[in-house]
Write a protein that holds these residues in place. Structure first.
Motif, PDB file in Angstrom:
ATOM      1  N   ARG A 151     -23.880   9.248  11.464  1.00  0.00           N
ATOM      2  CA  ARG A 151     -22.493   9.224  12.531  1.00  0.00           C
ATOM      3  C   ARG A 151     -20.628   9.090  12.540  1.00  0.00           C
ATOM      4  NH1 ARG A 151     -22.939   8.212  18.209  1.00  0.00           N
ATOM      5  NH2 ARG A 151     -21.088   7.357  19.610  1.00  0.00           N
ATOM      6  N   VAL A 152     -20.383  10.238  12.957  1.00  0.00           N
ATOM      7  CA  VAL A 152     -18.887  10.438  12.511  1.00  0.00           C
ATOM      8  C   VAL A 152     -18.070  10.022  14.456  1.00  0.00           C
ATOM      9  CG1 VAL A 152     -16.555  11.263  12.225  1.00  0.00           C
ATOM     10  CG2 VAL A 152     -18.610  11.203  10.568  1.00  0.00           C
ATOM     11  N   VAL A 153     -17.064   9.527  14.627  1.00  0.00           N
ATOM     12  CA  VAL A 153     -16.695   9.679  16.155  1.00  0.00           C
ATOM     13  C   VAL A 153     -15.200   9.639  15.983  1.00  0.00           C
ATOM     14  CG1 VAL A 153     -16.723   7.908  17.521  1.00  0.00           C
ATOM     15  CG2 VAL A 153     -18.491   7.910  16.981  1.00  0.00           C
ATOM     16  N   LEU A 154     -14.643  10.648  16.663  1.00  0.00           N
ATOM     17  CA  LEU A 154     -13.518  10.402  16.978  1.00  0.00           C
ATOM     18  C   LEU A 154     -12.732  10.095  17.912  1.00  0.00           C
ATOM     19  CD1 LEU A 154     -10.574  12.906  15.246  1.00  0.00           C
ATOM     20  CD2 LEU A 154     -12.053  13.993  17.646  1.00  0.00           C
ATOM     21  N   SER A 155     -11.639   9.209  18.257  1.00  0.00           N
ATOM     22  CA  SER A 155     -10.907   8.704  19.248  1.00  0.00           C
ATOM     23  C   SER A 155      -9.649   9.528  19.040  1.00  0.00           C
ATOM     24  CB  SER A 155     -10.858   7.860  19.284  1.00  0.00           C
ATOM     25  OG  SER A 155     -11.329   6.612  17.968  1.00  0.00           O
ATOM     26  N   HIS A 156      -9.395   9.938  20.317  1.00  0.00           N
ATOM     27  CA  HIS A 156      -7.459   9.802  20.188  1.00  0.00           C
ATOM     28  C   HIS A 156      -7.185   8.207  20.710  1.00  0.00           C
ATOM     29  CE1 HIS A 156      -3.935  11.580  21.916  1.00  0.00           C
ATOM     30  NE2 HIS A 156      -3.353  12.176  20.940  1.00  0.00           N
ATOM     31  N   GLN A 157      -6.202   7.836  20.448  1.00  0.00           N
ATOM     32  CA  GLN A 157      -5.139   7.573  21.546  1.00  0.00           C
ATOM     33  C   GLN A 157      -5.267   6.789  23.629  1.00  0.00           C
ATOM     34  OE1 GLN A 157      -0.930   8.266  19.540  1.00  0.00           O
ATOM     35  NE2 GLN A 157      -0.261   9.265  21.454  1.00  0.00           N
ATOM     36  N   ASP A 158      -5.218   8.792  23.818  1.00  0.00           N
ATOM     37  CA  ASP A 158      -5.173   8.167  25.478  1.00  0.00           C
ATOM     38  C   ASP A 158      -6.839   8.252  25.733  1.00  0.00           C
ATOM     39  OD1 ASP A 158      -3.060   8.513  25.451  1.00  0.00           O
ATOM     40  OD2 ASP A 158      -1.899   9.893  24.762  1.00  0.00           O
ATOM     41  N   GLY A 159      -7.530   8.863  25.136  1.00  0.00           N
ATOM     42  CA  GLY A 159      -8.880   9.503  25.263  1.00  0.00           C
ATOM     43  C   GLY A 159     -10.059   8.695  24.862  1.00  0.00           C
ATOM     44  N   ALA A 160     -11.399   9.163  25.284  1.00  0.00           N
ATOM     45  CA  ALA A 160     -12.700   8.516  25.306  1.00  0.00           C
ATOM     46  C   ALA A 160     -12.948   8.484  23.568  1.00  0.00           C
ATOM     47  CB  ALA A 160     -13.354   8.928  25.999  1.00  0.00           C
ATOM     48  N   ALA A 161     -13.940   8.121  23.104  1.00  0.00           N
ATOM     49  CA  ALA A 161     -14.646   8.990  21.884  1.00  0.00           C
ATOM     50  C   ALA A 161     -15.219   9.569  21.901  1.00  0.00           C
ATOM     51  CB  ALA A 161     -15.576   6.666  21.066  1.00  0.00           C
ATOM     52  N   VAL A 189      -2.258  10.658  17.840  1.00  0.00           N
ATOM     53  CA  VAL A 189      -2.657   9.310  16.673  1.00  0.00           C
ATOM     54  C   VAL A 189      -4.048   9.365  16.877  1.00  0.00           C
ATOM     55  CG1 VAL A 189      -2.815   7.275  15.490  1.00  0.00           C
ATOM     56  CG2 VAL A 189      -0.803   7.901  16.563  1.00  0.00           C
ATOM     57  N   TYR A 190      -5.113   9.848  15.921  1.00  0.00           N
ATOM     58  CA  TYR A 190      -6.495   9.587  15.908  1.00  0.00           C
ATOM     59  C   TYR A 190      -6.882   8.442  15.083  1.00  0.00           C
ATOM     60  CZ  TYR A 190      -6.252  14.667  18.537  1.00  0.00           C
ATOM     61  OH  TYR A 190      -5.723  15.755  19.275  1.00  0.00           O
ATOM     62  N   ARG A 191      -7.923   8.278  15.969  1.00  0.00           N
ATOM     63  CA  ARG A 191      -8.872   7.194  14.590  1.00  0.00           C
ATOM     64  C   ARG A 191      -9.933   8.145  14.346  1.00  0.00           C
ATOM     65  NH1 ARG A 191     -12.033   2.575  15.976  1.00  0.00           N
ATOM     66  NH2 ARG A 191     -11.596   0.882  14.688  1.00  0.00           N
ATOM     67  N   ILE A 192     -10.412   7.983  12.881  1.00  0.00           N
ATOM     68  CA  ILE A 192     -11.935   8.518  12.653  1.00  0.00           C
ATOM     69  C   ILE A 192     -13.269   6.630  12.300  1.00  0.00           C
ATOM     70  CG2 ILE A 192     -13.470   9.613  10.938  1.00  0.00           C
ATOM     71  CD1 ILE A 192     -11.696  11.153  12.854  1.00  0.00           C
ATOM     72  N   PHE A 202     -10.133   5.766   9.259  1.00  0.00           N
ATOM     73  CA  PHE A 202      -9.791   6.076   8.965  1.00  0.00           C
ATOM     74  C   PHE A 202      -8.342   6.454  10.662  1.00  0.00           C
ATOM     75  CE2 PHE A 202      -9.977  10.175   7.943  1.00  0.00           C
ATOM     76  CZ  PHE A 202     -11.145  10.501   8.363  1.00  0.00           C
ATOM     77  N   THR A 203      -7.296   6.666  10.767  1.00  0.00           N
ATOM     78  CA  THR A 203      -6.533   7.775  11.556  1.00  0.00           C
ATOM     79  C   THR A 203      -5.628   8.283  11.152  1.00  0.00           C
ATOM     80  OG1 THR A 203      -4.537   5.969  10.641  1.00  0.00           O
ATOM     81  CG2 THR A 203      -6.534   5.114  12.979  1.00  0.00           C
ATOM     82  N   PHE A 204      -5.194   9.480  11.422  1.00  0.00           N
ATOM     83  CA  PHE A 204      -3.881  10.670  11.508  1.00  0.00           C
ATOM     84  C   PHE A 204      -3.404  10.708  12.337  1.00  0.00           C
ATOM     85  CE2 PHE A 204      -8.511  12.428  11.761  1.00  0.00           C
ATOM     86  CZ  PHE A 204      -7.707  13.758  12.344  1.00  0.00           C
TER      87      PHE A 204
END
Ligand SMILES: [Cu+2]
Length: 113
Positions: free
Chosen positions: A53-63, A89-92, A108-110
Motif C-alpha cells: 500500500r502507498v498513500v499520498l496526502s496533501h497538507q490540506d487534503g485527505a489521504a 507539501v505532500y506526504r507518502i 517521506f515528504t516532499f
C-alpha cells in the motif's frame, strides 16, 4: 544457564532486525523541494519486498491511496504514477512485507513550489 538464555533471546532479536529490508532511496528524496510536480514516485529497497500500500496526502487534503498497478510481486524497485499535483507539501506513507514476513512501513515528504 540463565545468562545463556538471555544471550540467546538477544541474538534472535538482533538477527530478526538485521534481516529486515530497509528502504534505500526514494525519488523525490525525503524533504525535497521541487520546482514542478513529479509524475511518479520511485521506491528502492535494499532487499526484495512486496509493496502492499502507498498513500499520498496533501497538507490540506485527505489521504489518497495510490494505484500500485501490477506491482504485486516481490522486488526492490517500485514506480508509482501520480495524478498531476498542485503546490504544497505532500506526504507518502508506504507499507510492505519483507521476505522474512515482517511488516514494514515508512514515510517521506516532499514539497512542490
Ligand atoms: Cu524483518
Amino acid at each position: 544457564m540463565k545468562y545463556f538464555a538471555i544471550g540467546a533471546v538477544f541474538t534472535i532479536l538482533v538477527t530478526g532486525a538485521s534481516a529486515h529490508s530497509k528502504i534505500e532511496t526514494t525519488i523525490p528524496a525525503d524533504g525535497a523541494v521541487l520546482a514542478s510536480a513529479p509524475a511518479e514516485i520511485d521506491l528502492t529497497f535494499g532487499k526484495d519486498i512486496r509493496l502492499t500500500r502507498v498513500v499520498l496526502s496533501h497538507q490540506d487534503g485527505a489521504a489518497v491511496p495510490l494505484d500500485l498497478g501490477s506491482q504485486t510481486q516481490f522486488g526492490r524497485g517500485f514506480t508509482v504514477p501520480l495524478q498531476s499535483l498542485g503546490q504544497g507539501v505532500y506526504r507518502i506513507e508506504w507499507r510492505g512485507l519483507g521476505m522474512d514476513g515482517h511488516a514494514m512501513t515508512g514515510t517521506f515528504t516532499f514539497a512542490v513550489e
